[in-house]
Write a protein that holds these residues in place. Sequence first.
Motif, PDB file in Angstrom:
ATOM      1  N   CYS A  66      50.121  33.303  37.760  1.00  8.11           N
ATOM      2  CA  CYS A  66      49.540  34.007  38.894  1.00  8.11           C
ATOM      3  C   CYS A  66      50.310  35.303  39.092  1.00  8.11           C
ATOM      4  CB  CYS A  66      49.696  33.087  40.105  1.00  8.11           C
ATOM      5  SG  CYS A  66      48.691  33.506  41.472  1.00  8.11           S
ATOM      6  N   GLY A  67      49.637  36.444  38.910  1.00 10.82           N
ATOM      7  CA  GLY A  67      50.295  37.734  39.133  1.00 10.82           C
ATOM      8  C   GLY A  67      50.599  38.491  37.852  1.00 10.82           C
ATOM      9  N   GLY A  68      50.814  39.796  38.009  1.00 15.51           N
ATOM     10  CA  GLY A  68      51.212  40.639  36.879  1.00 15.51           C
ATOM     11  C   GLY A  68      50.078  41.050  35.960  1.00 15.51           C
ATOM     12  N   LEU A  69      48.839  41.083  36.479  1.00 13.97           N
ATOM     13  CA  LEU A  69      47.699  41.481  35.643  1.00 13.97           C
ATOM     14  C   LEU A  69      47.199  42.888  35.998  1.00 13.97           C
ATOM     15  CD1 LEU A  69      45.552  38.196  35.538  1.00 13.97           C
ATOM     16  CD2 LEU A  69      47.379  38.930  34.009  1.00 13.97           C
ATOM     17  N   GLU A  98      32.028  45.876  32.075  1.00 10.55           N
ATOM     18  CA  GLU A  98      32.115  45.459  33.480  1.00 10.55           C
ATOM     19  C   GLU A  98      32.998  46.396  34.296  1.00 10.55           C
ATOM     20  OE1 GLU A  98      31.091  43.031  35.545  1.00 10.55           O
ATOM     21  OE2 GLU A  98      29.665  42.230  34.066  1.00 10.55           O
ATOM     22  N   LEU A  99      34.136  46.736  33.704  1.00  7.40           N
ATOM     23  CA  LEU A  99      35.133  47.536  34.404  1.00  7.40           C
ATOM     24  C   LEU A  99      34.606  48.950  34.664  1.00  7.40           C
ATOM     25  CD1 LEU A  99      37.856  46.867  35.523  1.00  7.40           C
ATOM     26  CD2 LEU A  99      38.919  47.705  33.433  1.00  7.40           C
ATOM     27  N   HIS A 100      33.934  49.514  33.633  1.00  8.72           N
ATOM     28  CA  HIS A 100      33.323  50.827  33.831  1.00  8.72           C
ATOM     29  C   HIS A 100      32.303  50.783  34.968  1.00  8.72           C
ATOM     30  CE1 HIS A 100      35.051  53.423  30.819  1.00  8.72           C
ATOM     31  NE2 HIS A 100      34.951  52.470  29.906  1.00  8.72           N
ATOM     32  N   GLU A 101      31.541  49.703  35.001  1.00  9.30           N
ATOM     33  CA  GLU A 101      30.535  49.576  36.069  1.00  9.30           C
ATOM     34  C   GLU A 101      31.187  49.407  37.436  1.00  9.30           C
ATOM     35  OE1 GLU A 101      27.960  46.490  34.623  1.00  9.30           O
ATOM     36  OE2 GLU A 101      27.056  47.857  33.162  1.00  9.30           O
ATOM     37  N   PRO A 128      35.473  36.682  35.743  1.00  9.11           N
ATOM     38  CA  PRO A 128      35.144  37.928  36.441  1.00  9.11           C
ATOM     39  C   PRO A 128      35.871  38.058  37.778  1.00  9.11           C
ATOM     40  CG  PRO A 128      33.265  36.423  36.417  1.00  9.11           C
ATOM     41  CD  PRO A 128      34.306  35.807  35.551  1.00  9.11           C
ATOM     42  N   ASN A 129      36.162  39.297  38.169  1.00  9.54           N
ATOM     43  CA  ASN A 129      36.866  39.586  39.418  1.00  9.54           C
ATOM     44  C   ASN A 129      36.019  40.545  40.236  1.00  9.54           C
ATOM     45  OD1 ASN A 129      38.555  40.404  41.474  1.00  9.54           O
ATOM     46  ND2 ASN A 129      40.303  40.857  40.160  1.00  9.54           N
ATOM     47  N   GLU A 130      35.464  40.083  41.321  1.00  7.47           N
ATOM     48  CA  GLU A 130      34.605  40.953  42.115  1.00  7.47           C
ATOM     49  C   GLU A 130      35.378  41.772  43.129  1.00  7.47           C
ATOM     50  OE1 GLU A 130      31.266  38.946  43.721  1.00  7.47           O
ATOM     51  OE2 GLU A 130      30.551  38.319  41.751  1.00  7.47           O
ATOM     52  N   ASN A 131      36.639  41.464  43.286  1.00 15.82           N
ATOM     53  CA  ASN A 131      37.425  42.136  44.312  1.00 15.82           C
ATOM     54  C   ASN A 131      38.550  42.997  43.758  1.00 15.82           C
ATOM     55  OD1 ASN A 131      36.075  40.809  46.598  1.00 15.82           O
ATOM     56  ND2 ASN A 131      36.921  38.980  45.658  1.00 15.82           N
ATOM     57  N   GLY A 132      38.513  43.268  42.451  1.00 23.05           N
ATOM     58  CA  GLY A 132      39.572  44.076  41.867  1.00 23.05           C
ATOM     59  C   GLY A 132      39.287  44.326  40.406  1.00 23.05           C
ATOM     60  N   THR A 133      40.232  44.942  39.733  1.00 22.20           N
ATOM     61  CA  THR A 133      39.989  45.352  38.344  1.00 22.20           C
ATOM     62  C   THR A 133      40.564  44.380  37.307  1.00 22.20           C
ATOM     63  OG1 THR A 133      42.016  46.677  38.369  1.00 22.20           O
ATOM     64  CG2 THR A 133      39.968  47.797  38.978  1.00 22.20           C
ATOM     65  N   LYS A 158      41.778  33.755  44.831  1.00 23.21           N
ATOM     66  CA  LYS A 158      41.039  32.626  45.415  1.00 23.21           C
ATOM     67  C   LYS A 158      39.611  32.484  44.878  1.00 23.21           C
ATOM     68  CE  LYS A 158      43.729  32.360  49.694  1.00 23.21           C
ATOM     69  NZ  LYS A 158      43.716  32.523  51.161  1.00 23.21           N
ATOM     70  N   PRO A 159      38.813  33.577  44.838  1.00 23.25           N
ATOM     71  CA  PRO A 159      37.456  33.404  44.300  1.00 23.25           C
ATOM     72  C   PRO A 159      37.442  32.937  42.844  1.00 23.25           C
ATOM     73  CG  PRO A 159      37.655  35.516  45.441  1.00 23.25           C
ATOM     74  CD  PRO A 159      39.033  34.945  45.335  1.00 23.25           C
TER      75      PRO A 159
END
Lengths: 414, 414
Positions: A66-69, A98-101, A128-133, A158-159
């Motif tokens: 958890c962390g450091g990404l 995804e990231l570009h979008e 996938p991460n909807e709240n960050g990169t 959490k998501p």
Amino acid sequence: MICEIICVGTELLTGKTINTNASYIAKKMMMLGINMYHQTVVGDNTERLTEAVKRAVDRSDLVITCGGLGSTYDDMTKETVCKTLGKDFVLNKDVEKELHEYFKRQNRVMPESNIKQTYMPSDATPIPNENGTACGIIIPLEDNKQLIMVPGPPKEMKPMIDGTVVPMLMKKSGFVILGRSLNTLGLGESALAEKIRDLSISSQNPTVATYVKDMQVDIRITAKAENEEKATALLDEYEEKVRKLVPQEYIFGVDYDNIEERLVEVLKEKGLKIASAESCTGGFISKRITDISGASSVFECGVCSYGCNIKEKLLGVDTISEYGAVSKETAAEMAQGVLALSGADIAVSTTGNAGPDVMEGKAVGLVYIGVATKNKTETFEYSLALGRGNQRNNVRTNASTLALYNAYKAAVNL
Amino acid sequence: MICEIICVGTELLTGKTINTNASYIAKKMMMLGINMYHQTVVGDNTERLTEAVKRAVDRSDLVITCGGLGSTYDDMTKETVCKTLGKDFVLNKDVEKELHEYFKRQNRVMPESNIKQTYMPSDATPIPNENGTACGIIIPLEDNKQLIMVPGPPKEMKPMIDGTVVPMLMKKSGFVILGRSLNTLGLGESALAEKIRDLSISSQNPTVATYVKDMQVDIRITAKAENEEKATALLDEYEEKVRKLVPQEYIFGVDYDNIEERLVEVLKEKGLKIASAESCTGGFISKRITDISGASSVFECGVCSYGCNIKEKLLGVDTISEYGAVSKETAAEMAQGVLALSGADIAVSTTGNAGPDVMEGKAVGLVYIGVATKNKTETFEYSLALGRGNQRNNVRTNASTLALYNAYKAAVNL
């Protein structure tokens, strides 16, 4: 299955951040029936992370980091973990797209530094991460083991845990686990635990246990079965058993976070309005009611009458000189006063001594609560000082909880 | 010196308890200039604790274990650690005497099970526990290393760390470390960090860094010197440097926890009274003022006028139909209304949209704050929605903070 958590971040080692991620993930594993024997925290340091990952993969079946990404140079979890596992590290075209979008949606161009967030082993599955990169990553290992990496910010982590990791582990295990909480107020934890003790001890599936948060005690039933239908049937069966052991008056709901959520719902259902008149709680009751979105349809008026002058002038209290401000008479008159002032259907009031010192000869923790409706006024007396030291926060929190609870009971009966 | 923390407790591995102990101790070590590279959590399990202790003693100079010092059979930290370290384990007569007295003070006889809490290595130093029966233990090791055991309950652990462990480590180090926080509001963290950046980067002793809690940003100065006098001189020197870089208007105090503490103090000093009229904050302002003990001498009246009807009837607001409830006109009239109603010297008001939905065409997060005194009424407009998702809690917290801050500024100028 044995799971292990490695949290990566210097801010944890300096104490700047409290490690809430570990307990969040641990709770989910517990719910899934997965054992956990170790949690480790290391800083953003290649050598120490390498050592921690090696040890974890060796002794556990599922390792969650958890962390450091992130995209900056000091985020090195992904590179370090992949190197330690002897995995390749390639650009994932889907994640790149995804990231570009993600940036496009915000009318921004992706900075070059973010490209490192698209790299992972070729046999890995991105989350996938909807709240960050930073996407999460699931890496398959030998002996049916797995290593999962999730980002550190809770709103991103959490998501991923709830939306991807938990369902995947549930599917892998071949069973589903469902939980249900009966929310109670008014009985202490030990009295409640005593009532359900035999059931709690004798039952392995579902499990039945109590959880306390301030005054609220939840009875949590957790059932494990081969499908959702069977798990739900188990929950239903045990909810009935619990309800036979605990007097109905103490149970205010199922799966509510708190009493104010339930109170606002009951008021909405019945088309009732509530008003508050607060002394020792100082606005805490109205704050808690208005924490709930949509409270405006049931709450229009709160008066924080902290001074005697205001109790008299605004609420028409006229027995302070006789009984003192901390009395059941004042509580009753405050509730009646704000009921008239607001035109609400129910009014709730508090007056008491939150401390730190004895006041008017009334002990710290002595609180009176009033509940008034058009035809009836009730008052309740409580002693809420529980231990040593400054009790102010405890007394005020518990007084507001009990006020909301008594108002809820009045609303139900109206 | 390198320190390492081992927390022992199954409740941490199941996620039932959040590990606040690790961050508490880590912060203290950070303050002492002691490095930390690892934190570990293991359950109440002999084998895994043994392994963790061996590794920690090997790689660190100071090992602090936390938890598992109780009197029941599953508390096995002390026995396990002593066995792992090859230490003897004998009854400490002084601790036994203390413990008997502890029970005597409560008119109880010591249960036999508590006798195990008096055992420790013969070369160990006990740390007294005023809030429980488990003493802490300091064990000297080879190569000038140490292992310290403290109990898990925070109210027992914290006084031991602050009262015994920190002073001992400070004495051992031969220097003292003092800190001071300049409390600011009104400038964002990045803007503030930018202003003190050069000082922050160039200075090793004292260190200068920013810490954020909600909207409040503290500038923390930490100085290390051979005695208290010299450390204080360093703090004074750097406080002056910081004050030259940060506009005075943003600094509301030194070493306050929050703005309400400072506001109540200023009002007391000046003999002023304050009143509140709250809409979107729903009582949060009055709750925060009355969190401070002794608030009754400066605060008598708060009105939570959540409905338009109450704003008009109780506070005399009469421009809602023209400007809407979320407007600077309403904020001004609410403040003026409660000023007149209460007879206070300063009144503060809030009206805004806390979300989740757009309201009257006003965006989520739009908040107006009014501050009225006898001769002057000011209004302030803020946009407080900071991200995606439900912003209700953020908007309400930040709106109440800014209301208290603006009230504080008015009080200072009165």
